[in-house]
Design a protein around this motif. Structure first.
Motif, mmCIF file in Angstrom:
data_model
loop_
_atom_site.group_PDB
_atom_site.id
_atom_site.type_symbol
_atom_site.label_atom_id
_atom_site.label_comp_id
_atom_site.label_asym_id
_atom_site.label_seq_id
_atom_site.Cartn_x
_atom_site.Cartn_y
_atom_site.Cartn_z
ATOM 1 N N GLU A 294 -8.831 30.035 -36.912
ATOM 2 C CA GLU A 294 -9.764 30.451 -35.865
ATOM 3 C C GLU A 294 -9.392 31.821 -35.308
ATOM 4 O OE1 GLU A 294 -12.692 28.646 -34.966
ATOM 5 O OE2 GLU A 294 -11.978 27.871 -36.895
ATOM 6 N N SER A 295 -8.096 32.100 -35.217
ATOM 7 C CA SER A 295 -7.647 33.412 -34.730
ATOM 8 C C SER A 295 -8.033 34.512 -35.707
ATOM 9 C CB SER A 295 -6.135 33.407 -34.509
ATOM 10 O OG SER A 295 -5.767 32.509 -33.489
ATOM 11 N N VAL A 296 -7.917 34.230 -37.000
ATOM 12 C CA VAL A 296 -8.332 35.214 -38.011
ATOM 13 C C VAL A 296 -9.838 35.467 -37.891
ATOM 14 C CG1 VAL A 296 -8.546 35.706 -40.479
ATOM 15 C CG2 VAL A 296 -6.476 34.610 -39.609
ATOM 16 N N LYS A 301 -14.455 39.749 -35.625
ATOM 17 C CA LYS A 301 -15.552 40.187 -34.754
ATOM 18 C C LYS A 301 -15.117 41.292 -33.803
ATOM 19 C CE LYS A 301 -17.355 35.455 -34.854
ATOM 20 N NZ LYS A 301 -17.633 34.227 -34.045
ATOM 21 N N LYS A 302 -13.847 41.712 -33.893
ATOM 22 C CA LYS A 302 -13.326 42.721 -32.981
ATOM 23 C C LYS A 302 -13.157 44.055 -33.696
ATOM 24 C CE LYS A 302 -11.007 39.274 -30.112
ATOM 25 N NZ LYS A 302 -9.724 38.781 -29.571
ATOM 26 N N GLY A 303 -12.676 45.046 -32.956
ATOM 27 C CA GLY A 303 -12.544 46.386 -33.505
ATOM 28 C C GLY A 303 -11.380 46.538 -34.453
ATOM 29 N N THR A 304 -11.382 47.643 -35.185
ATOM 30 C CA THR A 304 -10.318 47.912 -36.148
ATOM 31 C C THR A 304 -8.969 48.020 -35.453
ATOM 32 O OG1 THR A 304 -9.672 49.322 -38.019
ATOM 33 C CG2 THR A 304 -10.527 50.424 -36.055
ATOM 34 N N GLY A 305 -7.925 47.621 -36.147
ATOM 35 C CA GLY A 305 -6.574 47.673 -35.594
ATOM 36 C C GLY A 305 -6.117 46.380 -34.973
ATOM 37 N N LYS A 306 -7.033 45.450 -34.702
ATOM 38 C CA LYS A 306 -6.634 44.161 -34.143
ATOM 39 C C LYS A 306 -5.887 43.357 -35.201
ATOM 40 C CE LYS A 306 -8.672 44.922 -30.203
ATOM 41 N NZ LYS A 306 -7.869 45.130 -28.979
ATOM 42 N N PHE A 307 -4.875 42.610 -34.767
ATOM 43 C CA PHE A 307 -4.086 41.837 -35.726
ATOM 44 C C PHE A 307 -3.528 40.590 -35.057
ATOM 45 C CE2 PHE A 307 -0.949 44.256 -33.473
ATOM 46 C CZ PHE A 307 0.184 43.460 -33.456
ATOM 47 N N ILE A 308 -3.128 39.616 -35.896
ATOM 48 C CA ILE A 308 -2.426 38.419 -35.410
ATOM 49 C C ILE A 308 -1.323 38.084 -36.406
ATOM 50 C CG2 ILE A 308 -4.421 37.429 -34.226
ATOM 51 C CD1 ILE A 308 -4.522 35.422 -36.642
ATOM 52 N N ALA A 316 -2.447 39.116 -40.264
ATOM 53 C CA ALA A 316 -3.856 39.376 -40.563
ATOM 54 C C ALA A 316 -4.290 40.538 -39.682
ATOM 55 C CB ALA A 316 -4.703 38.147 -40.281
ATOM 56 N N LYS A 317 -4.944 41.538 -40.269
ATOM 57 C CA LYS A 317 -5.341 42.700 -39.476
ATOM 58 C C LYS A 317 -6.745 43.160 -39.868
ATOM 59 C CE LYS A 317 -3.138 45.962 -42.673
ATOM 60 N NZ LYS A 317 -2.208 47.078 -42.826
ATOM 61 N N ARG A 318 -7.443 43.662 -38.872
ATOM 62 C CA ARG A 318 -8.772 44.234 -39.083
ATOM 63 C C ARG A 318 -8.603 45.726 -39.320
ATOM 64 N NH1 ARG A 318 -14.224 43.848 -36.951
ATOM 65 N NH2 ARG A 318 -15.323 45.591 -37.942
ATOM 66 N N VAL A 319 -9.079 46.212 -40.449
ATOM 67 C CA VAL A 319 -9.045 47.643 -40.760
ATOM 68 C C VAL A 319 -10.459 48.068 -41.137
ATOM 69 C CG1 VAL A 319 -8.057 49.465 -42.171
ATOM 70 C CG2 VAL A 319 -6.668 47.469 -41.585
ATOM 71 N N ASN A 320 -11.085 48.805 -40.239
ATOM 72 C CA ASN A 320 -12.459 49.257 -40.441
ATOM 73 C C ASN A 320 -13.378 48.075 -40.752
ATOM 74 O OD1 ASN A 320 -11.647 51.920 -39.946
ATOM 75 N ND2 ASN A 320 -11.048 52.199 -42.087
ATOM 76 N N ASP A 321 -13.955 48.029 -41.943
ATOM 77 C CA ASP A 321 -14.936 46.987 -42.273
ATOM 78 C C ASP A 321 -14.345 45.875 -43.142
ATOM 79 O OD1 ASP A 321 -16.968 48.294 -40.876
ATOM 80 O OD2 ASP A 321 -17.342 49.639 -42.569
ATOM 81 N N ALA A 322 -13.060 45.611 -42.990
ATOM 82 C CA ALA A 322 -12.420 44.558 -43.790
ATOM 83 C C ALA A 322 -11.323 43.885 -42.976
ATOM 84 C CB ALA A 322 -11.848 45.122 -45.080
ATOM 85 N N ILE A 323 -10.958 42.683 -43.400
ATOM 86 C CA ILE A 323 -9.834 41.949 -42.815
ATOM 87 C C ILE A 323 -8.817 41.735 -43.913
ATOM 88 C CG2 ILE A 323 -10.893 39.685 -43.245
ATOM 89 C CD1 ILE A 323 -9.010 40.349 -40.073
ATOM 90 N N LYS A 415 -7.916 55.125 -34.732
ATOM 91 C CA LYS A 415 -8.007 53.761 -35.277
ATOM 92 C C LYS A 415 -6.979 53.502 -36.377
ATOM 93 C CE LYS A 415 -12.915 53.469 -34.122
ATOM 94 N NZ LYS A 415 -14.287 53.249 -34.613
ATOM 95 N N ILE A 416 -5.753 53.979 -36.139
ATOM 96 C CA ILE A 416 -4.661 53.729 -37.087
ATOM 97 C C ILE A 416 -4.069 52.359 -36.765
ATOM 98 C CG2 ILE A 416 -2.476 54.574 -38.041
ATOM 99 C CD1 ILE A 416 -4.838 56.494 -38.396
ATOM 100 N N PRO A 417 -4.057 51.387 -37.711
ATOM 101 C CA PRO A 417 -3.499 50.058 -37.431
ATOM 102 C C PRO A 417 -2.044 50.152 -36.975
ATOM 103 C CG PRO A 417 -4.688 50.063 -39.516
ATOM 104 C CD PRO A 417 -4.593 51.492 -39.077
ATOM 105 N N GLN A 418 -1.657 49.242 -36.103
ATOM 106 C CA GLN A 418 -0.309 49.303 -35.524
ATOM 107 C C GLN A 418 0.787 49.259 -36.568
ATOM 108 O OE1 GLN A 418 0.691 46.936 -32.184
ATOM 109 N NE2 GLN A 418 -1.215 47.308 -31.087
#
Length: 461
Positions: A294-296, A301-308, A316-323, A415-418
């Motif tokens: 559920e966290s993934v 649905k959130k912006g790029t750079g979000k991760f868990i 798992a990380k959101r990068v632009n239009d992909a997870i 929007k550089i992932p952490q």
């Protein structure tokens, strides 16, 4: 049920699931209880049908005073049947201390470790365990109580990889009746009669109460439910595999999903696709729970750079239009002094840096097509140059701003992932950042080479 009916039922189960190919070498998990004794005797009776060889392994958990008597019993049984037996002693209490888990889990882990070790040493193809229909129903019930998903309600699989369960469609009552009819002795584990473990409470108290007060066969009903859910689960799994192939992408050794097609899927399929993505990354879905999935889905649905963070050291990380799901990489700090007219290979980057008073880029061979050069005012440099990883509090002077910008703000704005930020190299002079060496290549306006008497060229290739 007469003798031939028991055998026919077991053979029917074996044939139904294709459990035993011809010429198999089968390792029977033999505790000495009714189920495992029935399994050993029956497989020994039908081994000619499959031209199979039968071996047995007994695990002494060293928990009960009667454990040595159990050992002697299985040894005599196998000797009478002419079946090779290996006995292992596994200290469950020591495993509980070491692993910090329950006796139930520790015992299971030690058992299967011994099974696979013996499987390899004996050159066997299959491990046969004595799980029966009641075991299956109890497992389904416990998974319902725990809030398991559809996979958990499928119960104990008749076949899982090289583990087979020929008694899975026989009830415990039938197994014991078979042994009594043919005067086949077996051992009784007195702890099974005590409500020490969760499964014992379900078996000894909850099931009898429900069956008596609701006048139903709970075991049969739960197993029928399981059969229905298995078909539904198989269908959804096939759909998930199809859509996973359509959505799959990759980046920097991490597997991912393109969100445009993925977000249009039904949630039931999405969850299974996430499981497949994690399986590809980790090689196993062990410890991946509903909350993780559920966290993934939420960061899709959130912006790029979000991760868990996920189990097993994955992210798992959101990068632009992909997870993407990949292994967490340790932040590797680096710092190297740069000297004029010396080429230096930077292992963390896999690239070479050359500092010179002339443009070295024109001298580089044709194979270095990714080379790039920046030029700076050498006269205002008070310290030597270094190339290093980022540090907390880093800032860079940008002409357009007329002041400094925090490096952390630069990464956020771009929007550089952490988990990518620590890998971005910096060219520095003292405390000043001269060049953020990423795709944008921002440089420090104060060190502009315009009107410089001496220019210093920094080439990367």
């Amino acid at each position: 049920m007469v003798y031939v009916d028991y055998m026919d039922k077991i053979i029917s189960t074996i044939e139904k699931y294709g459990m035993i190919p011809q010429n198999s070498r089968i390792l029977v998990a033999l505790s000495g209880g009714a189920d495992s004794v029935c399994l050993l005797v029956c497989l020994n009776l039908i081994k000619v049908k499959y031209n199979a060889e039968i071996f047995a392994v007994h695990i002494n958990h060293m928990l009960r005073s009667a454990a040595l008597v159990d050992e002697q019993f299985v040894e005599n049984l196998c000797k009478n049947l002419g079946i090779p037996l290996t006995i292992h002693r596994a200290d469950v209490k020591e495993a509980v201390k070491k692993l910090g888990i329950s006796e139930e889990l520790a015992g299971r882990q030690l058992r299967y470790d011994c099974f696979y070790k013996e499987l390899e040493e004996k050159g066997c193809d299959l491990i046969a365990t004595g799980h029966n229909k009641n075991d299956n129903a109890e497992t389904i019930f416990m998974n319902i109580v725990r809030g398991a998903g559809m996979q958990g309600l499928c119960g104990i699989p008749a076949v899982r990889e090289n583990i087979i369960r020929p008694l899975i469609e026989l009830e415990r009552y039938d197994i014991e009746a078979f042994l009594h009819e043919h005067n086949i002795k077996y051992r009784i584990d007195e702890t099974n009669l005590q409500d020490v473990y969760s499964r014992n409470k379900v078996r000894n108290s909850i099931f009898p109460f429900i069956e008596k007060n609701f006048n139903i066969s709970l075991t049969s009903n739960l197993c029928r439910l399981s059969d229905i859910i298995k078909d539904d689960n198989d269908f959804l799994s096939q759909e998930a595999s199809k859509y996973y192939s359509e959505c799959k992408t990759s980046n920097n050794n991490a597997n991912g999903l393109l969100l445009d097609p993925f977000n249009n899927l039904h949630d039931a399929v999405k969850r299974r696709v996430i499981r497949l993505l994690f399986l590809d990354a980790a090689g196993s879905i062990q410890n991946l729970e509903y909350t993780h999935i559920e966290s993934v889905l939420s960061i899709c649905k959130k912006g790029t750079g979000k991760f868990i963070n996920l189990p097993g050291g994955f992210i798992a990380k959101r990068v632009n239009d992909a997870i993407y799901i990949g292994a967490i990489k340790e932040n590797t700090e680096f710092c190297y002094d740069l000297k004029v007219d010396q080429a230096l290979f930077i292992p963390e980057l896999g690239k070479t840096v050359k500092v010179s008073f002339c443009n070295e880029l024109s001298k580089l061979n044709d194979s270095t097509t990714n080379a790039c050069t920046n030029v700076f005012n050498y006269d205002i440099m008070k310290d030597g140059m270094k190339i290093r990883s980022r540090k907390n509090g880093d800032k860079i002077y940008i002409d357009g701003l007329g002041g400094h910008k925090k490096l952390s703000d630069y990464f956020i704005d771009n929007k550089i992932p952490q988990d990518e930020r620590y890998k971005t190299p910096l060219l520095v002079c003292g405390s000043d950042i001269l060049w953020i060496m990423d795709v944008k290549g921002i440089t420090n306006g104060r060190y502009s080479s315009k009107n410089a008497a001496r220019k210093i060229y920094v080439s990367v290739y």
